[in-house]
Scaffold this active site. Structure first.
Site, PDB file in Angstrom:
ATOM      1  N   ASP A 111      45.832  43.704  27.499  1.00  0.00           N
ATOM      2  CA  ASP A 111      44.221  42.958  28.197  1.00  0.00           C
ATOM      3  C   ASP A 111      43.034  42.262  27.284  1.00  0.00           C
ATOM      4  O   ASP A 111      42.421  42.794  26.477  1.00  0.00           O
ATOM      5  CB  ASP A 111      44.097  44.399  29.004  1.00  0.00           C
ATOM      6  N   ASP A 127      48.648  39.980  34.801  1.00  0.00           N
ATOM      7  CA  ASP A 127      48.018  40.641  35.447  1.00  0.00           C
ATOM      8  C   ASP A 127      47.573  39.342  36.754  1.00  0.00           C
ATOM      9  O   ASP A 127      47.552  39.947  37.530  1.00  0.00           O
ATOM     10  CB  ASP A 127      47.463  41.540  34.979  1.00  0.00           C
TER      11      ASP A 127
END
Length: 161
Positions: A111, A127
């Protein structure tokens, strides 16, 4: 159908490139401030699912997304195939492919997109694509009844949802 596979591949490819970039440019704890107070970029390894849920549960992190995709594909086959639903599905499945690849190869998802005003939330391109696809499906359920007409028995072809 070509657009479905194009969107899916584009999401997975952009996700992969941004994750590789993040590992190189943001490794070692670096943070890049894109928009002060709104958007920062920083490398994070998420060993769970959304918001770190089931962190460290490697098998569950592999199995649950696969189950969700299979359920979506099976349920989606009951309804008429529309371009709108195909686009939403391609976004979600492209995001799934990006994050699943990370989990399978590394045991974690990279991330890098951090919103300082949401300090508990760090995400990636996959995401965002998954969330965009889900929002499109919610809009479809609320405002596009034509997307949810059940197929007739003679129409039960094998296309993606």
């Amino acid at each position: 159908m070509l657009a479905f596979w194009g969107i899916l591949a584009a999401v997975a490819a952009i996700d992969r490139v941004t994750k590789l970039w993040a590992g190189t440019a943001l490794g070692g704890g670096k943070t890049l401030v894109a928009l002060q107070g709104l958007l920062h970029l920083r490398y994070t390894q998420n060993r769970g699912m959304a918001l770190g849920f089931l962190s460290g549960q490697w098998l569950a992190n592999l199995a649950l997304p696969v189950v969700a995709v299979v359920v979506w594909l099976v349920l989606g086959r009951r309804y008429e195939d529309t371009r709108y639903k195909r686009a939403a599905s391609a976004l979600m499945l492209g995001g799934f492919a990006g994050n699943f690849t990370d989990r399978l190869l590394f045991g974690y998802v990279v991330d890098m997109i951090y919103f300082p005003w949401l300090p508990w939330f760090v995400c990636n391109v996959a995401d965002i694509a998954i969330c965009a696809g889900v929002v499109m499906l919610v809009i479809s359920l609320a405002f596009r009844p034509q997307d949810w007409r059940e197929k007739s028995a003679k129409d039960d072809g094998g296309s993606a949802p």
